[in-house]
Design a protein around this motif. Structure first.
Motif, PDB file in Angstrom:
ATOM      1  N   ASP A 678     -19.171  21.382   3.402  1.00 57.54           N
ATOM      2  CA  ASP A 678     -20.347  21.393   4.274  1.00 57.54           C
ATOM      3  C   ASP A 678     -21.562  22.030   3.598  1.00 57.54           C
ATOM      4  O   ASP A 678     -22.705  21.736   3.974  1.00 57.54           O
ATOM      5  N   SER A 679     -21.334  22.894   2.628  1.00 58.40           N
ATOM      6  CA  SER A 679     -22.444  23.606   1.994  1.00 58.40           C
ATOM      7  C   SER A 679     -22.983  22.890   0.761  1.00 58.40           C
ATOM      8  O   SER A 679     -23.924  23.378   0.129  1.00 58.40           O
ATOM      9  N   LEU A 680     -22.381  21.755   0.385  1.00 60.57           N
ATOM     10  CA  LEU A 680     -22.845  21.063  -0.819  1.00 60.57           C
ATOM     11  C   LEU A 680     -24.259  20.539  -0.628  1.00 60.57           C
ATOM     12  O   LEU A 680     -24.530  19.794   0.325  1.00 60.57           O
ATOM     13  N   PRO A 681     -25.187  20.874  -1.528  1.00 58.69           N
ATOM     14  CA  PRO A 681     -26.522  20.267  -1.455  1.00 58.69           C
ATOM     15  C   PRO A 681     -26.445  18.790  -1.858  1.00 58.69           C
ATOM     16  O   PRO A 681     -25.440  18.321  -2.400  1.00 58.69           O
ATOM     17  N   GLU A 682     -27.504  18.076  -1.606  1.00 61.47           N
ATOM     18  CA  GLU A 682     -27.506  16.640  -1.831  1.00 61.47           C
ATOM     19  C   GLU A 682     -27.213  16.284  -3.287  1.00 61.47           C
ATOM     20  O   GLU A 682     -26.472  15.331  -3.575  1.00 61.47           O
ATOM     21  N   SER A 683     -27.760  17.063  -4.218  1.00 62.75           N
ATOM     22  CA  SER A 683     -27.545  16.759  -5.642  1.00 62.75           C
ATOM     23  C   SER A 683     -26.075  16.891  -6.018  1.00 62.75           C
ATOM     24  O   SER A 683     -25.519  16.037  -6.730  1.00 62.75           O
ATOM     25  N   GLU A 684     -25.416  17.934  -5.532  1.00 65.40           N
ATOM     26  CA  GLU A 684     -23.993  18.120  -5.842  1.00 65.40           C
ATOM     27  C   GLU A 684     -23.137  17.106  -5.100  1.00 65.40           C
ATOM     28  O   GLU A 684     -22.079  16.704  -5.599  1.00 65.40           O
ATOM     29  N   ARG A 685     -23.551  16.689  -3.911  1.00 60.49           N
ATOM     30  CA  ARG A 685     -22.795  15.667  -3.187  1.00 60.49           C
ATOM     31  C   ARG A 685     -22.810  14.358  -3.969  1.00 60.49           C
ATOM     32  O   ARG A 685     -21.796  13.653  -4.050  1.00 60.49           O
ATOM     33  N   LEU A 686     -23.929  14.014  -4.572  1.00 55.74           N
ATOM     34  CA  LEU A 686     -23.997  12.799  -5.383  1.00 55.74           C
ATOM     35  C   LEU A 686     -23.106  12.918  -6.615  1.00 55.74           C
ATOM     36  O   LEU A 686     -22.441  11.952  -7.008  1.00 55.74           O
ATOM     37  N   GLN A 687     -23.069  14.109  -7.233  1.00 56.22           N
ATOM     38  CA  GLN A 687     -22.174  14.313  -8.371  1.00 56.22           C
ATOM     39  C   GLN A 687     -20.719  14.168  -7.942  1.00 56.22           C
ATOM     40  O   GLN A 687     -19.904  13.584  -8.659  1.00 56.22           O
ATOM     41  N   ALA A 688     -20.387  14.711  -6.768  1.00 57.32           N
ATOM     42  CA  ALA A 688     -19.012  14.613  -6.282  1.00 57.32           C
ATOM     43  C   ALA A 688     -18.616  13.170  -6.018  1.00 57.32           C
ATOM     44  O   ALA A 688     -17.474  12.765  -6.284  1.00 57.32           O
ATOM     45  N   ASP A 689     -19.541  12.358  -5.522  1.00 49.64           N
ATOM     46  CA  ASP A 689     -19.231  10.957  -5.231  1.00 49.64           C
ATOM     47  C   ASP A 689     -18.940  10.165  -6.506  1.00 49.64           C
ATOM     48  O   ASP A 689     -18.270   9.131  -6.463  1.00 49.64           O
TER      49      ASP A 689
END
Length: 1295
Positions: A678-689
């Motif tokens: 839930d705390s992932l910022p948008e940039s890290e969420r894209l990296q995770a995807d």
């Protein structure tokens, strides 16, 4: 920001008298104006709590380099008083003083930390000044909030000289010093932690005192703050075998881990109560705790109070104390003991007389002299712990080695403090383990069998029936315990099927008889042989009658396979034991991870470097750990995930936590991972995807959150527990079924419906509460009376060891003498009057005729029962008078049940027949009308079937069928057998959405039960000597350890339900596993590392199974069967035969016969077996039509035969077809199920097992070798005949 994990330090608080007040008292002391040193009021001087270092990032998120949670903080207003010690002076002196001045000081503290009572608890005896230096002293605290969450504190009191204001001042060029005597003031440093690391925190404070004793007064606060900051950097070890250590010079401090997620931290010397109390007194104290009495501990040592109280509560694990708990009561808190509720508190011994005189109904425990008394008298008259459990505990406790000095006798003298401490720590850990096993066995002995009286479907506990199974002398103890909160919490865990230490020990210590009992629908009474060995020999004594009421709610039928095994009584008297038995799970070697040296300055970049060093060390440990040590790998990954979390490396943390699925999913920190996601910022969420594994993890977290929300929406209350109560209103069929199931009488819905019909004969279809109350009472009284029957040794010699008497007639005249007819699950026999004797009447399988007769007596005809027995000329007659009709019904039902059970090789039929017979007895007794016998006949299920529709089993089936087992026996209705798997000596069965049952193949008895996920299992495979893989509908592959019988590893790479598994060795002789999912994905796994080596996707309609053969893969889908190279490229494809295209027919499974270069396939909607040449995919070269078959669902090879499971056409019965692979003929057609055959497996070619759908739910065990042997003989005769014909033809040609 993501929620950070709790660390070792919650806060560090300094408590003492204010320096202004101490200076004032010092001046008065120097001037001689004080007669004595006064008692002062303690107050909070310093509070140090994380975060100690933080950095504002661009995203305005606080990065807190501490393992304690970044809590919301609040203001704690502390008074700074300058009262010049006015309270201690005379009135005249006080008048000359200036007015008392007060200012306030604001201290920031964590919001959930209450400091109001802390000063008083840090100085429970009061803050006393001293005229000379005193020794440092420690004590321990426990704080409980309104939600029952506990926080722990370790306090050290140390004395420091109080400086005067003139000291250090130059007088006439010389530094002056006071000639008056100094005095010393105590200060307390309290470390507060969420976890009870008493020994570790005591070591930490010992290291702090080394610095404080030599530090300047001006450096005091900074020294404590730096000490607190270091502790805040310490991560807690995950549950399991990995401990953590760190250096606080001059000591190396160790943090032991919890045993598992549900176990508490044990960092305490558990043998302390054994040194304080005798075994008898210790058992008394534990009994008082279980009964939730008002208990007060007393000691002259404050530290001893908490340590002993904590040990006592740990002894009761997994039962958890639910009442108020204050192990240390300060002088001003004695009013707490006036509370009307149960509690556990501790007081100083000096308050003993005061407490005893002021308050009633208290249990007073003197730790110092090991005595117990009450506040109203010197003796204690409360129920004791059950005798057998107490004797076992005492016997095992006597063998404990409680003195470390004896351990040192053979060791060299220690020259290094840390080495000596390590030796002591290892000894203490071993002793703690032994004590925990002894205490756990005590709890198991007390509460064994509770599970048998629970209705999981309705969340009901039948307390009345549970009490009936306890000894008469223990009844009062159990009545009190059953009403407590501690027992209610324990019951809730049992209903939620919590797999804790209690569950493991109870299962591990059950012998085979108890395991068989676990498969029954509800608890059963013990056999007569067990009763005779356990002290119940004088049945006629009225004082002992209650002890015979060990009745339960269903017959006790033990399978014939266990008849030759010895029966071990659970009531066996005291026996000598060694303390290392109990939990039989293998103990893994403990590993210790040593943290790097703490950074010297409290600067952000130094702390980040410290975390980087820790991550690097953990990386080295992970690389150095072999893959087979998966449990240790999981702990390293967990620890590294914690460090990555607090150092703000979210994606690295998620990768570490993702690794837990393949190493040990039991320690997966769900809440922490959800917070991270839930705390992932948008940039890290894209990296995770962009990373497949992280994308899967995030998707799974989201699915779990949705499932939780849906679960909360359904309003299901897991904590609700009901006690069984008799109904108070009329019941329709649905309410009646629920009530009977809750009562524990029977669970089978079909039987309950027949009982409903019987009780409602002649009136509306509803059962009145009065009628049910009478029926229930008679049912219980009848089973209790049956166990009051005296069976002398001469009678016991004639019956089986596991037989039970279920019904006894009144004394009647028979053709074999006068006596009482007794009914067991195997036979009828006569208990002769006068001199007790045994006369065999008949075994049910030997009966030939049962009918009602009448005997003339004067002008009357007395009704009786006539039995004709196979092999006996004389007919047995009994003048049962008014009982005749009932006994006629019962005996016929038992006879029919025995006949059906023998025909179908299914002992459950006999058990059902016995249940029906006992229900008939209760119905007749409760109705008391002319229609009672007719009503009871509604329950004659097997007799009616035998008469109306004979259940004859075909000869071929009867010869081949060996036995049947019912995995659904404990359920209200049958469940489909989803998958069968045989491993060496064990049968694995999957039923009912992830429930896996393991049977011992030598006796076909249940040994283990576990749940893997909440979805149906599609496939199972033994991949390695200690791994069974299970593919589930929820797209997860679950891995069960065959040694530990735990499922703590998961493979989550598939995106659709897993449908097939296969294994083979690659060219390097390394095991490789293959899995396929419904959408066509095939994955190749390295078995040792559980990593995906390769994956590809096939184009097909629902991929259903996968097989390996000669370097290629065979994949069966609904529309085609494909041979695929290992790289995923298609080699050849076999489509549905032409005549089946366009219909609803689909492939269900296939079988590869590489030695014959053949592939056999079956379809779910066709009764044909198609046989293909592997090299010719155009069409099958042969078809075998299965007679009377609508579809096939499984196929397997057993030597030179192929077995096919399907469904019959003319009836709904499941069938097994045995085919000859050489002649392509059907050898046998077996009728063993009432629903389609869903699974087949072979037990070393000796037995073949088949499982059926939900309308049958049973497993049939077929003889494999007899078929093979017979077929081999037929082939030999055919071969000789062919050779003879060949020779004759050759001779004719020569002529």
């Amino acid at each position: 920001m993501a929620e950070l994990p709790s660390g070792l330090l919650e806060a560090c608080v300094v408590v003492g008298a204010h320096s202004d007040k101490l200076r004032d008292i010092h001046q008065l002391h120097q001037q001689g104006k004080l007669n004595g040193l006064p008692l002062l009021e303690a107050e909070v001087l310093q509070v140090h709590a994380p975060p100690f270092v933080s950095k504002e990032t661009n995203s305005s998120q606080v990065i807190a380099p501490a393992f304690s949670r970044v809590q919301r903080r609040r203001s704690f207003i502390k008074k700074k008083r300058r009262d010049r010690a006015a309270e201690t002076l005379s009135n005249g002196e006080a008048a000359n003083r200036a007015e008392v001045s007060s200012t306030t000081e604001d201290i920031s503290v964590p919001k959930d930390l209450d400091l109001i009572a802390l000063p008083e608890l840090c100085f429970p005896g009061g803050l006393e000044l001293a005229s000379e230096q005193k020794q440092d002293s420690y004590h321990f605290l426990v704080f409980t909030d309104m939600f029952g969450n506990r926080t722990h504190g370790v306090v050290v009191q140390y004395y420091r000289a109080v400086p005067s204001c003139q000291e250090g001042v130059l007088q006439n060029g010389h530094r002056g010093s006071s000639t008056k005597a100094r005095f010393y003031a105590p200060f307390a440093v309290c470390i507060i932690s969420k976890f009870p690391y008493y020994n570790a925190l005591k070591d930490c404070l010992s290291c702090l005192l080394v610095q404080l004793h030599t530090a300047r007064q001006a450096d005091f606060e900074e020294t404590v703050k730096e000490f607190s900051a270091k502790l805040s950097l310490v991560p807690l070890p995950p549950p399991g075998q990995l401990h953590v250590s760190f250096s606080l010079r001059p000591l190396q401090v160790y943090l032991p881990s919890r045993e598992d997620q549900d176990s508490p931290v044990v960092d305490i010397d558990l043998h302390l109560p054994f040194l304080c109390f005798t075994h008898t007194v210790l058992l008394q104290v534990l009994s008082f705790l279980l009964q939730e009495q008002r208990l007060v501990l007393f000691s002259c040592d404050w530290a001893r109070l908490t340590l002993v109280a904590e040990c006592l509560l740990l002894y009761l694990q997994p039962l958890s104390w639910q009442q108020p708990y204050v192990p240390v009561l300060a002088r001003g808190m004695l009013d707490f003991i006036m509370a009307p509720t149960a509690f556990l508190m501790g007081c100083h011994i000096s308050h003993f007389e005061e407490v005893a005189a002021e308050t009633e109904d208290l249990i007073l425990v003197n730790i110092d002299d090991g005595s117990i008394q009450t506040s109203w008298c010197e003796t204690v008259d409360l129920p004791a712990i059950p005798l057998v459990a107490a004797e076992s505990f005492t016997s095992r406790a006597e063998s404990l080695q409680l003195h470390f000095d004896l351990e040192l006798c053979h060791l060299a003298a220690g020259t290094d403090a840390n080495t000596l401490r390590s030796q002591r720590r290892d000894w203490q850990r071993r002793l703690n383990t032994q004590i925990q096993n002894i205490a756990l066995e005590l709890v198991v002995n007390i509460f064994s069998g509770v599970q048998d009286f629970l209705s999981h479907e309705h969340r009901v506990f039948n307390s009345e029936e549970f009490l009936r199974t306890r000894e008469p002398a223990d009844q009062l103890f159990y009545k009190k315990v059953l009403e407590t909160h501690i027992f209610h919490s324990f019951l809730r865990d049992r209903l939620n099927r919590k797999w804790d230490t209690f569950s493991r020990m109870e299962q591990n210590t059950r012998n085979l008889m108890h395991r068989n009992r676990g498969m029954t629908e509800s608890p059963r009474r013990p056999p007569m042989s067990e009763l005779s060995r356990s002290g119940y020999k004088t049945y006629a004594s009225p004082d002992n009658k209650l002890s015979k009421r060990l009745g339960a709610s269903l017959p006790n039928l033990v399978q014939s396979v266990s008849e030759t095994l010895p029966i071990i009584s659970p009531r066996t008297v005291s026996r000598k034991m060694t303390p290392d038995i109990g939990l039989k799970s293998p103990k893994k070697a403990v590993k210790v991870f040593r943290l790097p040296e703490f950074p010297p300055p409290l600067a952000y970049h130094y702390v980040q470097n410290y975390y980087s060093d820790m991550i690097a060390s953990l990386g080295k440990a992970i690389n150095a750990t072999p893959p087979e040590e998966s449990a240790l790998l999981a702990r390293y990954h967990y620890l590294r995930g914690l460090v990555n979390t607090v150092s703000n490396r979210r994606l690295d943390a998620l990768e570490d936590f993702q690794s837990l699925y393949k190493t040990d999913s039991d320690i997966f920190p769900s809440q922490m991972v959800k917070s991270l996601v839930d705390s992932l910022p948008e940039s890290e969420r894209l990296q995770a995807d962009r990373k497949a594994e992280l994308k899967r993890l995030i998707s799974r977290v989201k699915r779990d959150q949705e499932r939780e929300r849906a679960g909360r929406g359904n309003g299901h209350e897991e904590g609700a527990i009901k006690r069984f109560q008799l109904p108070t209103k009329y019941m329709q069929l649905e309410e009646f079924v629920k009530c009977v199931q809750e009562s524990g009488i029977v669970k089978d819905q079909g039987t309950i419906q027949r009982l409903f019909d019987a009780l409602t004969v002649g009136h509306q279809k509803q059962v009145s509460p009065d009628l049910f109350r009478v029926f229930y009472t008679i049912w219980k009284e009848t089973e209790a009376e049956a166990q009051e029957v005296c069976l002398p040794t001469s009678v016991l010699e004639h019956i089986e060891a596991n037989e039970c008497v279920f019904k006894v007639s009144s004394s009647v005249k028979t053709s074999r003498g006068v006596g009482k007819i007794a009914m067991t699950q195997r036979r009828l026999f006569l208990l002769t009057d006068g001199r007790p004797g045994y006369v065999e009447v008949a075994q049910y399988r030997d009966l030939e005729e049962v009918k009602v007769s009448s005997a003339p007596f004067m002008l009357l005809r007395i009704p009786g029962l006539k039995l004709r027995v196979r092999g006996r000329k004389e007919v047995f007659e009994a003048n049962l008078k008014t009982e005749t009709e009932l006994w006629n019904l019962m005996v016929k039902e038992m006879w029919a049940g025995r006949f059906t059970a023998d025909q179908h090789k299914d002992p459950q039929y006999m058990q059902q027949a016995l249940t029906n017979a006992l229900l008939m007895d209760a119905v007749v007794g409760s109705l008391q009308s002319s229609k009672a016998i007719y009503a009871a006949s509604k329950l004659a299920y097997f007799d009616r079937i035998k008469t109306e529709v004979p259940m004859m089993v075909p000869k071929t089936t009867a010869e081949t069928l060996k036995h049947k087992i019912n995995p659904s026996l404990e359920l209200a209705s049958p469940q489909a057998v989803d998958v069968l798997l045989y491993t060496s000596g064990q049968l694995w069965v999957s039923v009912n959405k992830g429930k896996v049952m393991v049977f011992d193949a030598s006796s076909w008895s249940l040994t283990h039960t576990c749940h893997v996920g909440n979805a149906r299992l599609n496939c199972m495979l033994e991949v390695d000597k200690d791994q069974v893989w299970m593919g589930s509908e929820d797209s997860v592959i679950y891995i069960i350890s065959m040694v530990a019988m735990v499922c703590n590893r998961q493979l989550t790479e598939h995106r659709a339900e897993v449908t097939g598994l296969a294994v083979e060795k690659d060219k390097y002789s390394q095991k490789v596993a293959y899995s396929c999912s419904a959408e066509g994905t095939v994955m190749v796994w390295d078995v040792s590392t559980l990593q995906v080596k390769k994956h590809f996707r096939l184009s097909c309609d629902r991929l259903q199974s996968i097989y390996t053969c000669s370097g290629t893969l065979w994949c069966c889908s609904r529309d085609r069967i494909m041979e695929v190279w290992r790289n995923g490229s298609l080699k050849r494809c076999m489509n549905l035969p032409e005549q089946q295209k366009g219909s609803t027919t689909t492939f269900s499974c296939a079988l590869i016969l590489p030695e014959r270069e053949e592939m056999w396939s079956v379809c779910a909607d066709s009764g044909e077996v198609s046989i293909w040449h592997i090299k010719d995919c155009s069409k099958p070269f042969h078809r075998i039509t299965l007679q009377d078959c609508t579809g096939c669902y499984c196929i397997m090879k057993v030597k030179n035969q192929v077995w096919v499971g399907g469904m019959g056409r003319s009836s709904t019965k499941g069938k097994v077809y045995i085919l000859d692979t050489e002649r392509y003929q059907v050898l046998k057609e077996l009728h063993g199920h009432t629903d389609k055959v869903t699974g087949l497996c072979s037990a070393e070619d000796r037995y073949v097992l088949s499982g059926a759908g939900k309308h049958d739910g049973k497993i049939a065990i077929w003889k494999g070798r007899s078929i093979l042997g017979k077929h081999s003989k037929e082939k030999s005769n055919l071969h000789h005949r062919d050779m003879k014909e060949c020779k004759e033809a050759q001779s004719l040609h020569e002529v």
